[in-house]
Design an enzyme around this catalytic site. Structure first.
Site, PDB file in Angstrom:
ATOM      1  CB  VAL C  76      74.191 -32.040-140.681  1.00  0.00           C
ATOM      2  CG1 VAL C  76      73.192 -32.744-141.594  1.00  0.00           C
ATOM      3  CG2 VAL C  76      75.698 -32.267-141.331  1.00  0.00           C
ATOM      4  CB  CYS C  77      69.029 -29.352-139.943  1.00  0.00           C
ATOM      5  SG  CYS C  77      67.241 -29.931-139.143  1.00  0.00           S
ATOM      6  CB  ILE C  78      69.635 -33.458-135.585  1.00  0.00           C
ATOM      7  CG1 ILE C  78      69.646 -34.879-135.397  1.00  0.00           C
ATOM      8  CG2 ILE C  78      68.524 -32.675-134.919  1.00  0.00           C
ATOM      9  CD1 ILE C  78      70.293 -35.271-133.827  1.00  0.00           C
ATOM     10  CB  ALA C  81      70.393 -35.413-140.826  1.00  0.00           C
TER      11      ALA C  81
END
Lengths: 101, 119, 130
Positions: C76-78, C81
């Site tokens: 998940v792209c931090i 997110a």
């Protein structure tokens, strides 16, 4: 290096369909999913545009989305209806997949 | 050889985070020395309008970040002529030096890259 | 063949289900998924806090089961997110938020992971929109 273009927005409310057709190469494929399936509505400009595409452009339609929208017996003769395994195979028949997010 | 990626940015600059997230993707690829190209298409060309004042919306300056692309190794920048013309943007007034392409050029650009992400 | 799958739309978007059905067909076809990457609103598909109505498909739960069952690399792209409130325990602590909600099977990481997946895979297939 032909491209499979994946559309999911309705051509009646969104510019992606028109832009995609402008970029479409002669060996490219077009896969209609989601609301892009509404482009097959008979008697409309998007349907006419699809019918006029060069014969070398493959027109694919995702079965679930077609059936959900009540268009399963109204697709043009040139359209090939595919399921998810067919979707995977189609991705491999082209060098890349351009999803119009 | 590294696989090349064309990022097509087609969202207007102040309609939400999508234009910035397309740019972030390009910058991240550039930081890894990957062959990245960025094409502005449809409303995405509004990102190239000069004189934007993002402070009015309490936003960071996307234009300044766009101008940093070459510093991150992303030097292949393109815009769609049809998108510019239909939106009243003159090619010589843009924020960035971009190569302006007609439909055949756009098709060649797409063909020349291994992958494409259109945001 | 090796596929990288990127999801850009929220779990309530039909694109999330489409991506999951596609991913299932990739594995059923004997292919490999090198990474599932969630970006933009796609990060919500990794939220453990979404509750689907009882008579509707729970797509976030379906994604979690799918990623865990097949031991997939679910990233998940931090940045995307954090912006949208999908946090793991480290990030919740770092930013003083009351709870972590990243579902098991997923991990937060940077956009470099998407680029790496593009380099590793034979095909990148992105899902988004309606």
């Amino acid at each position: 290096m032909a491209t499979l273009h994946l559309l999911s927005h309705s051509p009646f409310s969104d510019e992606r369909f028109a832009s995609c057709l402008r970029l479409l190469g002669e060996r490219d494929g077009l896969l209609l999913s989601g609301d892009a399936v509404h482009a097959l509505q008979p008697g409309t400009a998007p349907r006419d545009a699809l019918e006029r595409l060069p014969a070398s452009v493959a027109l694919l339609v995702l079965e679930d989305d077609l059936n959900a929208r009540g268009l399963s017996d109204r697709q043009p003769a040139r359209a090939r209806v595919i399921d998810y395994p067919g979707f995977v195979d189609a991705c491999l028949q082209y060098a890349k997949v351009n999803s119009w997010l | 050889m590294a696989r090349s990626l064309l990022i097509v940015s087609r969202q207007a600059p102040w309609s939400g985070p999508h234009a910035r997230e397309a740019l972030d993707m390009a910058l991240a690829g550039g930081a890894y020395d990957l062959p990245i190209a960025l094409l502005f298409l449809d409303d995405g060309v509004f990102q190239l309008q000069r004189g934007q004042q993002p402070g009015a919306l309490e936003q960071k300056d996307l234009g300044a970040n766009l101008q940093a692309l070459p510093l991150f190794g992303v030097e292949s920048l393109y815009a769609c002529r049809h998108s510019l013309q239909t939106r009243g943007l003159a090619e010589d007034t843009l924020l960035l030096p971009v190569q302006v392409l007609d439909a055949p050029g756009l098709r060649e650009l797409l063909d020349a890259h291994d992958e494409v992400v259109t945001i | 063949m090796k596929f990288a799958i990127a999801l850009f739309a929220a779990p309530h978007s039909p694109a999330s289900r489409r991506a999951l059905r596609f991913a299932e067909a990739v594995l059923a076809g004997g292919h490999e998924i090198v990474r599932v990457f969630l970006y933009q609103d796609g990060v919500h598909s990794a939220s453990a806090n979404a509750v689907a109505p009882q008579d509707e498909r729970d797509i976030t739960a379906d994604w979690q089961r799918f990623v865990e069952r097949h031991g997939l690399d679910g990233v998940v792209c931090i940045a995307a997110a954090l912006r949208r409130g999908v946090l793991d325990t480290d990030e919740a602590r770092r930013y003083g938020r009351p709870a972590a909600n990243l579902a098991p099977g997923w991990q937060l990481s940077g956009l470099g992971q998407l680029h790496e997946a593009v380099q590793t895979a034979d095909r990148l297939v992105c899902f988004g929109g309606p």
